[in-house]
Design a protein around this motif. Structure first.
Motif, PDB file in Angstrom:
ATOM      1  N   PRO A 362       0.787  -0.889  -0.151  1.00 20.38           N
ATOM      2  CA  PRO A 362       0.082   0.052   0.136  1.00 20.38           C
ATOM      3  C   PRO A 362       1.307   1.222  -0.025  1.00 20.38           C
ATOM      4  CG  PRO A 362      -0.012  -0.987   2.322  1.00 20.38           C
ATOM      5  CD  PRO A 362       0.841  -1.158   1.362  1.00 20.38           C
ATOM      6  N   SER A 363       0.681   2.097   0.082  1.00 20.32           N
ATOM      7  CA  SER A 363       0.866   3.390  -0.709  1.00 20.32           C
ATOM      8  C   SER A 363       1.377   4.173   1.234  1.00 20.32           C
ATOM      9  CB  SER A 363      -0.070   4.954  -1.274  1.00 20.32           C
ATOM     10  OG  SER A 363      -1.287   4.584  -0.741  1.00 20.32           O
ATOM     11  N   LEU A 364       2.036   5.499   1.181  1.00 25.17           N
ATOM     12  CA  LEU A 364       2.330   5.494   2.587  1.00 25.17           C
ATOM     13  C   LEU A 364       1.527   6.517   3.774  1.00 25.17           C
ATOM     14  CD1 LEU A 364       4.917   6.171   4.370  1.00 25.17           C
ATOM     15  CD2 LEU A 364       5.640   8.256   2.939  1.00 25.17           C
ATOM     16  N   ALA A 365       0.359   6.890   2.702  1.00 26.92           N
ATOM     17  CA  ALA A 365      -0.423   7.963   3.411  1.00 26.92           C
ATOM     18  C   ALA A 365      -1.997   6.808   3.356  1.00 26.92           C
ATOM     19  CB  ALA A 365      -0.887   8.599   2.736  1.00 26.92           C
ATOM     20  N   THR A 366      -1.903   5.675   3.191  1.00 24.16           N
ATOM     21  CA  THR A 366      -3.018   5.116   3.359  1.00 24.16           C
ATOM     22  C   THR A 366      -3.599   4.978   4.379  1.00 24.16           C
ATOM     23  OG1 THR A 366      -2.567   3.835   1.342  1.00 24.16           O
ATOM     24  CG2 THR A 366      -3.906   3.048   2.479  1.00 24.16           C
ATOM     25  N   PRO A 367      -4.594   4.769   5.498  1.00 22.90           N
ATOM     26  CA  PRO A 367      -5.023   5.012   7.190  1.00 22.90           C
ATOM     27  C   PRO A 367      -5.256   3.095   7.017  1.00 22.90           C
ATOM     28  CG  PRO A 367      -6.869   5.586   5.682  1.00 22.90           C
ATOM     29  CD  PRO A 367      -5.935   5.902   4.551  1.00 22.90           C
ATOM     30  N   PRO A 368      -5.340   3.289   8.340  1.00 17.71           N
ATOM     31  CA  PRO A 368      -5.449   1.696   8.531  1.00 17.71           C
ATOM     32  C   PRO A 368      -6.481   1.205   7.720  1.00 17.71           C
ATOM     33  CG  PRO A 368      -4.807   2.651  10.375  1.00 17.71           C
ATOM     34  CD  PRO A 368      -5.400   4.133   8.971  1.00 17.71           C
TER      35      PRO A 368
END
Length: 403
Positions: A362-368
Motif C-alpha cells: 500500500p501507499s505511504l498515506a493509506t489509513p488503516p
C-alpha cells in the motif's frame, strides 16, 4: 516480431484447500469454469520472451523459478509467471511474505506451463503489437473502509495483429477478481475468465491478467455473486476496449528483461503493535468491518512472529516492440501503478502478482485498512517498489532507443 499463444487447463483435486479468503474452511467442491494456464511468446532480434498467466491466487518465487528453468529447454530465453489472483482456486502458498508452493499444485502448474509454452512456440507467426487503454465506469471501486465511490478503472490491452487481423489480446485489469464469495467451493477464473469469454472470437485468443489491484474490487459495484454477474461486469470491459489499431506498432524488437532486487523492511515492533489496535469505526458496511477484523487477526499473527530481516523482491521490466511491461511481485495499489505509468510513459503496462508474492504494497498515506494491516512491510514500501519500477521502465525504453 513473431508471437505465439498456447493454453492448458490447470487440473484441480476435489477437496484440496482453496485460497484467497481468510474465512474459508472448505476445499474444492466442483468446477464452475476450468482454471487455465496461458502462455504468450514474443520473439525478435534473437530473444524469445514468454508471459505465463495462471488462474491461481498467487505464484511464489519458487515455482516461478521452476517454470523459468523448464521453459529454457524450449528455447525461451526469459519468462515471467503471473497469477490472475482468482480467489476460486487451490491454495498456492499465498500468505504475506510468500511461502513455499504446495508441491502438487506446483507440479500441475509446471506441467501446464510447459505444455502451453510448447504450443505457443509452435504457433508463432509474424505479428505486430500495440497497446490500448480504456477507462471503464461501473466496473469496480476502492474497497477501503469508508470509500464506496466507484472509479473509472483503467484497463490496458496488448493487441496482437497479423495480416489476417487481430490474432490475440492480453488484457490487464487492475481489479480484484473476487465476484464469487467466500462460501463458493467451485473453482473459477472469476472476472478474468469472464473477460476471456467476453472478448473471445473465432481465430482470436484472449489472455486476462491482473494489474495494480491492491485496493480495487467490485465490492461496491457488483449486483450479485454468480456467473450472470461475472458476465455483466466482463461485458463492461469488452464493450469499452478498442482493439482496432489506432497508431503504428513499435519497433520489431524484443529485449531481455531488466531486473532490480529490492530489500523491503518488515514492520517495526511499534508498527506491528499499532496494526493490532486499529479500529474500523468508519467502515462503510458490515462486510468491510468483517474483513477489517480478519486483517487484525492476521496482523496479530504477524506481530507474534515478527520478522527481523528484510524481504528481498525482484521488480522487472521488459520492452516488447513499443510497449513496456512491468512486473510487480505483490499487490500494488492502483495509484502507485498509475504513478509508474506517469513516471515512465503512456506505453507502460503494470502486471501484478508476477514472479513472486510478497503481499500488499500500500501507499505511504493509506489509513488503516485490511490491506495495510496484513502487509508484512513498512509503510512506504509501495512507493519504493513503484519508484524502482518506473526507473526500470525508463531504462528499458532508453535501451531500445539506443539500439
Amino acid at each position: 516480431m513473431r508471437v505465439g499463444h498456447g493454453v492448458r487447463v490447470l487440473e484441480v483435486v476435489p477437496g484440496e484447500p482453496m485460497g484467497g479468503y481468510a474465512d474459508r474452511s472448505h476445499g474444492v467442491g466442483g468446477v464452475l469454469d476450468p482454471l487455465e494456464v496461458h502462455v504468450v511468446t514474443f520473439a525478435a532480434g534473437g530473444h524469445r520472451f514468454a508471459l505465463v498467466v495462471a488462474d491461481l491466487i498467487c505464484v511464489n518465487a519458487d515455482i516461478a523459478g521452476s517454470v523459468r528453468a523448464a521453459l529454457r529447454e524450449l528455447s525461451i530465453d526469459s519468462c515471467w509467471v503471473a497469477a490472475t489472483h482468482t480467489h476460486a482456486s487451490p491454495e498456492a502458498g499465498c500468505v504475506p511474505g510468500g511461502a513455499p508452493t504446495p508441491p502438487d499444485v506446483g507440479r500441475r502448474l509446471l506441467a501446464a506451463a510447459v505444455a502451453a509454452a510448447g504450443e505457443a512456440v509452435a504457433a508463432e507467426q509474424d505479428a505486430s503489437l500495440i497497446s490500448t487503454r480504456t477507462d471503464v465506469d461501473g466496473l469496480a471501486g476502492r474497497r477501503t473502509a469508508g470509500d464506496a465511490e466507484p472509479v473509472a478503472v483503467p484497463v490496458d490491452a496488448l493487441v496482437v495483429t497479423t495480416a489476417a487481423g487481430v490474432a490475440g489480446v492480453v488484457t490487464v485489469t487492475p481489479v480484484h477478481p473476487t465476484v464469487l464469495p467466500a462460501d463458493n467451493s467451485d473453482v473459477s477464473a472469476d472476472l478474468n475468465g469472464a473477460i476471456r469469454r467476453a472478448l473471445a472470437a473465432p481465430g482470436r485468443w484472449v489472455v486476462a491478467a491482473t494489474g495494480a489491484a491492491g485496493d480495487i474490487s467490485t465490492r461496491h459495484t457488483r449486483r450479485g455473486h454468480g456467473a450472470a454477474e461475472l458476465d455483466r461486469l466482463a461485458a463492461l470491459v469488452a464493450g469499452g476496449l478498442r482493439l482496432e489499431p489506432a497508431g503504428e506498432p513499435g519497433p520489431d524488437a524484443v529485449h531481455p528483461p531488466l531486473s532490480q532486487r529490492l530489500s523491503l523492511a518488515p514492520k517495526s515492533a511499534d508498527e506491528a503493535s499499532a496494526a493490532t489496535r486499529a479500529t474500523a469505526a468508519d467502515a462503510a458496511d458490515a462486510r468491510t468491518r468483517q474483513v477489517f477484523e480478519q486483517g487484525r487477526r492476521i496482523a496479530r499473527d504477524l506481530a507474534a512472529h515478527r520478522r527481523g530481516e528484510p524481504y528481498d523482491v525482484d521488480v522487472q521490466a521488459v520492452r516488447l516492440g513499443g510497449v513496456t511491461l512491468v512486473a510487480i511481485p505483490g499487490e500494488l495499489f492502483l495509484e502507485l501503478g498509475e504513478a509508474i505509468r506517469a513516471g515512465a510513459g503512456p506505453d507502460v503496462v503494470v502486471v501484478g502478482y508476477a514472479n513472486g508474492y510478497l503481499g500488499y504494497l500500500p501507499s505511504l498515506a493509506t489509513p488503516p485498512t485490511y490491506e495495510t494491516l496484513v502487509s508484512p512491510v513498512r509503510p512506504g514500501s509501495g512507493e519504493q517498489v513503484a519508484d524502482a519500477a518506473a526507473e526500470l521502465a525508463r531504462s528499458a525504453a532508453h535501451a531500445e532507443e539506443s539500439t
